[in-house]
Design a protein around this motif. Structure first.
Motif, PDB file in Angstrom:
ATOM      1  N   MET A 173       0.831  -1.204   0.000  1.00 57.08           N
ATOM      2  CA  MET A 173       0.000   0.000   0.000  1.00 57.08           C
ATOM      3  C   MET A 173       0.873   1.265   0.000  1.00 57.08           C
ATOM      4  O   MET A 173       0.533   2.263  -0.642  1.00 57.08           O
ATOM      5  N   ALA A 174       2.001   1.219   0.710  1.00 55.12           N
ATOM      6  CA  ALA A 174       2.923   2.359   0.699  1.00 55.12           C
ATOM      7  C   ALA A 174       3.524   2.551  -0.691  1.00 55.12           C
ATOM      8  O   ALA A 174       3.681   3.689  -1.162  1.00 55.12           O
ATOM      9  N   PHE A 184      11.730 -10.121   8.229  1.00 58.18           N
ATOM     10  CA  PHE A 184      10.421 -10.045   7.590  1.00 58.18           C
ATOM     11  C   PHE A 184       9.480  -9.013   8.214  1.00 58.18           C
ATOM     12  O   PHE A 184       8.398  -8.769   7.666  1.00 58.18           O
ATOM     13  N   ILE A 185       9.847  -8.427   9.334  1.00 57.60           N
ATOM     14  CA  ILE A 185       9.089  -7.301   9.871  1.00 57.60           C
ATOM     15  C   ILE A 185       9.779  -5.989   9.525  1.00 57.60           C
ATOM     16  O   ILE A 185       9.144  -5.031   9.086  1.00 57.60           O
ATOM     17  N   MET A 186      11.108  -5.956   9.678  1.00 58.26           N
ATOM     18  CA  MET A 186      11.830  -4.726   9.422  1.00 58.26           C
ATOM     19  C   MET A 186      11.959  -4.405   7.932  1.00 58.26           C
ATOM     20  O   MET A 186      11.963  -3.233   7.549  1.00 58.26           O
ATOM     21  N   THR A 187      12.071  -5.432   7.080  1.00 58.06           N
ATOM     22  CA  THR A 187      12.205  -5.154   5.643  1.00 58.06           C
ATOM     23  C   THR A 187      10.985  -4.415   5.096  1.00 58.06           C
ATOM     24  O   THR A 187      11.133  -3.371   4.447  1.00 58.06           O
ATOM     25  N   PRO A 188       9.746  -4.913   5.326  1.00 58.19           N
ATOM     26  CA  PRO A 188       8.597  -4.115   4.894  1.00 58.19           C
ATOM     27  C   PRO A 188       8.542  -2.742   5.553  1.00 58.19           C
ATOM     28  O   PRO A 188       8.160  -1.753   4.916  1.00 58.19           O
ATOM     29  N   CYS A 189       8.950  -2.680   6.835  1.00 59.31           N
ATOM     30  CA  CYS A 189       8.946  -1.400   7.536  1.00 59.31           C
ATOM     31  C   CYS A 189       9.902  -0.407   6.877  1.00 59.31           C
ATOM     32  O   CYS A 189       9.567   0.768   6.681  1.00 59.31           O
ATOM     33  N   LEU A 190      11.097  -0.869   6.501  1.00 57.63           N
ATOM     34  CA  LEU A 190      12.065   0.007   5.830  1.00 57.63           C
ATOM     35  C   LEU A 190      11.565   0.434   4.453  1.00 57.63           C
ATOM     36  O   LEU A 190      11.778   1.576   4.036  1.00 57.63           O
ATOM     37  N   LEU A 191      10.890  -0.476   3.738  1.00 60.93           N
ATOM     38  CA  LEU A 191      10.311  -0.119   2.443  1.00 60.93           C
ATOM     39  C   LEU A 191       9.255   0.978   2.604  1.00 60.93           C
ATOM     40  O   LEU A 191       9.171   1.902   1.792  1.00 60.93           O
TER      41      LEU A 191
END
Length: 313
Positions: free
Chosen positions: A117-118, A205-212
């Protein structure tokens, strides 16, 4: 294992054992929140489905998110409601594993879906002329499928690994559902290697989407600040504000819960943060997307006016 320990076949939840007198009240409160969440998300799905002007990538992902939130809260709250009405709050190891499978898969899928969505907002604001090309229906479908596939594959493997451990002792879980760390604490074997792997999975798998998401919004912010008119900046930011609030709620509790070492967890903080991301956040999402989203509000008003007009005629 020592000779006086036996393997657990059932777990017992003791999260609300000290609140026996308040359990009927908690049942009513959580039931109301659950019904509100289900109704709100169904309303969003129905509005988008029945409004052709909302058949865009942004609302395609919102339908996915609303459906996911309905499944997410259903994986935890109905069982919790039953346990608030009974004295003995037990669950078999098999049912506990099933709950963890569903809950963890949905949690990681939401991480990936929020990143998709981002990316959609990034393309819409930073590359508006290429939006229809970069976010055509096939791309949206691939992003949604990738989000669900990542959640299923990664969390199925992690949960399967967790339930290869041996559980012994009293089987008392200081929680109201089968969350990862409270269950791992019941293992009667050394779990240090499991914790390292689980922490690495959480970081990846939590931080990678967060960084994106962070990178997308940095680029979005830079682009918005370059818009010369205040009206244009306000309009561009309004398309992102709802998503920013949802991301903040979800990742705030997820990062606090799953990126702590085992020694830093306490039953009180685990229960408080779990209530936030299993009950409160899914309930707030429909409110955020209806009250802060102009297009959804207008669609709801049009449908309400049409129904009123039909009743009058």
């Amino acid at each position: 294992m020592s000779g006086n320990q036996s393997l657990c076949t059932h777990f017992t939840f003791v999260a609300f054992s000290s609140l026996a007198e308040l359990q009927p009240v908690l049942f009513i409160v959580f039931l109301a929140i659950y019904l509100f969440t289900m109704g709100g998300n169904l309303l969003i799905i129905g509005l988008i489905w029945g409004t052709p002007s909302l058949h865009t990538p942004m609302y395609f992902f919102l339908v996915n998110l609303s459906f996911l939130e309905m499944c997410y809260i259903t994986s935890v709250v109905p069982q919790m409601l039953v346990h608030l009405l009974v004295e003995i709050k037990t669950i078999s190891v098999g049912c506990c594993a099933a709950q963890m499978y569903v809950f963890s898969i949905l949690g990681l899928t939401e991480c990936c879906l929020l990143a998709a969505m981002a990316y959609d907002r990034f393309v819409a604001i930073c590359h508006p002329l290429h939006y229809s090309l970069l976010m055509d229906p096939r791309v949206c479908l691939k992003l949604a499928v990738a989000s669900w596939t990542t959640g299923v594959v990664v969390e199925s493997a992690q949960t399967t690994w967790i339930f290869t451990l041996l559980f012994c002792g009293t089987g008392r879980i200081q929680h109201f559902f089968c969350d990862i760390m409270p269950v791992v604490k019941l293992a009667c074997v050394d779990t240090s290697h499991n914790e390292i792997v689980m922490f690495a999975i959480s970081v990846l798998f939590i931080m990678t989407p967060c960084l994106l998401i962070l990178c997308s919004y940095v680029r979005i912010l830079v682009t918005i600040l370059r818009i010369p008119s205040a009206t244009g900046r306000s309009k561009a930011f309004s398309t992102c504000s709802s998503h920013i609030l949802v991301v903040s709620l979800f990742y705030g509790t997820a990062l606090f819960t799953y990126l702590q070492p085992k020694a830093a967890h306490s039953p009180e903080t685990d229960k408080a943060t779990a209530l936030m991301y299993t009950v409160v956040t899914p309930a707030l999402n429909p409110v955020i997307y209806t009250l802060r989203n102009k297009e959804v509000k207008e669609a709801f008003q049009r449908i309400t006016l049409r129904r009123t007009h039909r009743q009058m005629t």
